[in-house]
Design a protein around this motif. Structure first.
Motif, mmCIF file in Angstrom:
data_model
loop_
_atom_site.group_PDB
_atom_site.id
_atom_site.type_symbol
_atom_site.label_atom_id
_atom_site.label_comp_id
_atom_site.label_asym_id
_atom_site.label_seq_id
_atom_site.Cartn_x
_atom_site.Cartn_y
_atom_site.Cartn_z
ATOM 1 N N UNK A 126 37.242 -18.826 -57.670
ATOM 2 C CA UNK A 126 38.139 -19.797 -58.271
ATOM 3 C C UNK A 126 39.134 -19.039 -59.156
ATOM 4 N N UNK A 127 40.335 -19.565 -59.350
ATOM 5 C CA UNK A 127 41.357 -18.834 -60.126
ATOM 6 C C UNK A 127 40.895 -18.398 -61.505
ATOM 7 N N UNK A 128 40.012 -19.171 -62.142
ATOM 8 C CA UNK A 128 39.530 -18.787 -63.458
ATOM 9 C C UNK A 128 38.745 -17.502 -63.449
ATOM 10 N N UNK A 129 38.141 -17.179 -62.308
ATOM 11 C CA UNK A 129 37.388 -15.930 -62.182
ATOM 12 C C UNK A 129 38.292 -14.804 -61.690
ATOM 13 N N UNK A 130 39.120 -15.097 -60.705
ATOM 14 C CA UNK A 130 39.999 -14.052 -60.171
ATOM 15 C C UNK A 130 40.985 -13.544 -61.216
ATOM 16 N N UNK A 131 41.311 -14.389 -62.195
ATOM 17 C CA UNK A 131 42.219 -13.954 -63.258
ATOM 18 C C UNK A 131 41.640 -12.782 -64.040
ATOM 19 N N UNK A 132 40.312 -12.743 -64.162
ATOM 20 C CA UNK A 132 39.667 -11.681 -64.925
ATOM 21 C C UNK A 132 39.952 -10.304 -64.319
ATOM 22 N N UNK A 133 39.907 -10.201 -62.995
ATOM 23 C CA UNK A 133 40.149 -8.911 -62.362
ATOM 24 C C UNK A 133 41.627 -8.710 -62.063
ATOM 25 N N UNK A 145 44.932 -20.807 -50.919
ATOM 26 C CA UNK A 145 44.921 -22.243 -51.204
ATOM 27 C C UNK A 145 43.524 -22.844 -51.144
ATOM 28 N N UNK A 146 42.624 -22.227 -50.384
ATOM 29 C CA UNK A 146 41.275 -22.777 -50.220
ATOM 30 C C UNK A 146 40.442 -22.708 -51.494
ATOM 31 N N UNK A 147 40.816 -21.875 -52.468
ATOM 32 C CA UNK A 147 40.036 -21.764 -53.701
ATOM 33 C C UNK A 147 40.644 -22.590 -54.832
ATOM 34 N N UNK A 148 41.736 -23.279 -54.539
ATOM 35 C CA UNK A 148 42.356 -24.132 -55.540
ATOM 36 C C UNK A 148 41.617 -25.480 -55.596
ATOM 37 N N UNK A 149 41.400 -25.993 -56.784
ATOM 38 C CA UNK A 149 40.793 -27.310 -56.923
ATOM 39 C C UNK A 149 39.314 -27.370 -56.623
ATOM 40 N N UNK A 150 38.590 -26.259 -56.763
ATOM 41 C CA UNK A 150 37.143 -26.288 -56.553
ATOM 42 C C UNK A 150 36.476 -27.129 -57.640
ATOM 43 N N UNK A 151 35.370 -27.841 -57.328
ATOM 44 C CA UNK A 151 34.703 -28.679 -58.326
ATOM 45 C C UNK A 151 34.088 -27.833 -59.433
ATOM 46 N N UNK A 154 28.167 -27.949 -62.079
ATOM 47 C CA UNK A 154 27.382 -29.035 -62.660
ATOM 48 C C UNK A 154 26.342 -28.468 -63.621
ATOM 49 N N UNK A 155 26.224 -29.076 -64.785
ATOM 50 C CA UNK A 155 25.231 -28.647 -65.761
ATOM 51 C C UNK A 155 25.716 -27.592 -66.725
ATOM 52 N N UNK A 156 26.974 -27.169 -66.607
ATOM 53 C CA UNK A 156 27.539 -26.161 -67.497
ATOM 54 C C UNK A 156 28.790 -26.721 -68.158
ATOM 55 N N UNK A 157 28.974 -26.405 -69.418
ATOM 56 C CA UNK A 157 30.158 -26.884 -70.123
ATOM 57 C C UNK A 157 31.423 -26.227 -69.604
ATOM 58 N N UNK A 158 31.331 -24.941 -69.225
ATOM 59 C CA UNK A 158 32.471 -24.210 -68.704
ATOM 60 C C UNK A 158 32.082 -23.529 -67.398
ATOM 61 N N UNK A 159 33.058 -23.343 -66.531
ATOM 62 C CA UNK A 159 32.805 -22.656 -65.264
ATOM 63 C C UNK A 159 32.558 -21.167 -65.471
ATOM 64 N N UNK A 160 33.218 -20.563 -66.431
ATOM 65 C CA UNK A 160 32.986 -19.168 -66.804
ATOM 66 C C UNK A 160 32.237 -19.146 -68.124
ATOM 67 N N UNK A 161 31.047 -18.580 -68.113
ATOM 68 C CA UNK A 161 30.222 -18.577 -69.317
ATOM 69 C C UNK A 161 29.769 -17.155 -69.597
#
Length: 280
Positions: A126-133, A145-151, A154-161
């Motif tokens: 997801x873009x939030x992870x790829x931005x790191x590298x 485009x396939x990684x845009x808008x991923x859900x 669930x169960x985590x406050x943030x996608x990157x923790x």
């Protein structure tokens, strides 16, 4: 039937093939056969993990074109003694894990790097992870485009923790080294084992994810052993073949092959999946 006759038969079969596939170990065993086949093109996949000695053995006299595929900014070649690696103060003299692919891609004193072609579109993160590298190693990296808008997870406050802690690792010293009094071959961390176990249980209890959705990665074989022992109370452990062999070779614990659910074809380095023997 003599070995020479077997090699002659193998050579005749290989001469009729358009593509010949080998591991580096298999190639070394059959090098005399390949010399008679006169292959002109050698393609090496995961070249960033192939030791230089293995790569050089593949360059038979008939080779005219060598293509190496890999990423020298990720995994280096695996060596048994970490004190001979580039990242060890003692190993800077030897640098056994710095292979030919990295040397050609980066260059060295007195020799410029070779031209390299790079794939710049990623379809995994997801873009939030790829931005790191993208901000550190791969400035030209683009998101498909396939990684845009991923859900959201669930169960985590943030996608990157990110979890920061002060608990140090426990080192395992071995005598299989050039300096037995200082070498640390593997490490583990009991606190992180407990934390990882709790996080996996929490994620599974959300009732959303299947076995292929949860992956636990660890750097050290010693830590992998302890993770497996802890997680196996509630989960079936899936290991790739190399991790299974590494645990068996190091003899860090006594077990049989029935203790593992190995899946060499899996794209997940170390994964866990829910088991029916989960405790209440």
């Amino acid at each position: 039937m003599s070995v020479e006759i077997y090699h002659e038969i193998d050579g005749r079969v290989l001469e009729t093939a358009e593509v010949i596939s080998f591991t580096t170990t298999g190639l070394a065993k059959q090098i005399s056969v390949l010399r008679h086949v006169h292959t002109k093109v050698v393609i090496c996949e995961e070249a960033d993990e192939v030791l230089e000695a293995h790569m050089l053995s593949a360059l038979i006299p008939s080779t005219q074109h060598l293509i190496q595929i890999g990423d020298h900014q990720q995994l280096r070649s695996h060596i048994n003694n970490q004190n001979l690696s580039l990242e060890s103060p003692l190993g800077r003299t030897y640098q056994l894990d710095r292979n030919q692919f990295e040397l050609l891609s980066v260059g060295e004193h007195g020799r410029p790097p070779f031209p390299v072609s790079q794939l710049n579109v990623q379809r995994r993160m997801r873009p939030g992870i790829s931005t790191l590298i993208r901000n550190t190693q791969y400035p030209r990296l683009e998101d498909h485009a396939s990684v845009q808008g991923l859900p959201n997870v669930v169960g985590m406050r943030k996608n990157n923790f990110w979890l920061d802690h002060k608990r140090t690792e426990n080192s395992i010293r071995t005598e299989n080294s050039i300096r037995p009094d200082t070498v640390q071959k593997s490490k583990s961390n009991h606190w992180k084992v407990i934390m990882t176990y709790a996080l996996v249980r929490h994620t599974v209890r959300q009732g959303v994810y299947s076995s292929k959705d949860i992956v636990v990665l660890t750097l050290y074989t010693g830590h992998l052993q302890k993770l497996r022992a802890k997680l196996s109370h509630d989960f079936n452990i899936v290991l790739i073949e190399r991790d299974y062999d590494q645990l068996a070779r190091n003899q860090e614990t006594a077990f049989t092959s029935e203790d593992f659910n190995t899946n060499p074809g899996s794209s997940y380095p170390r994964a866990v999946k829910r088991s029916s023997k989960r405790k209440p």
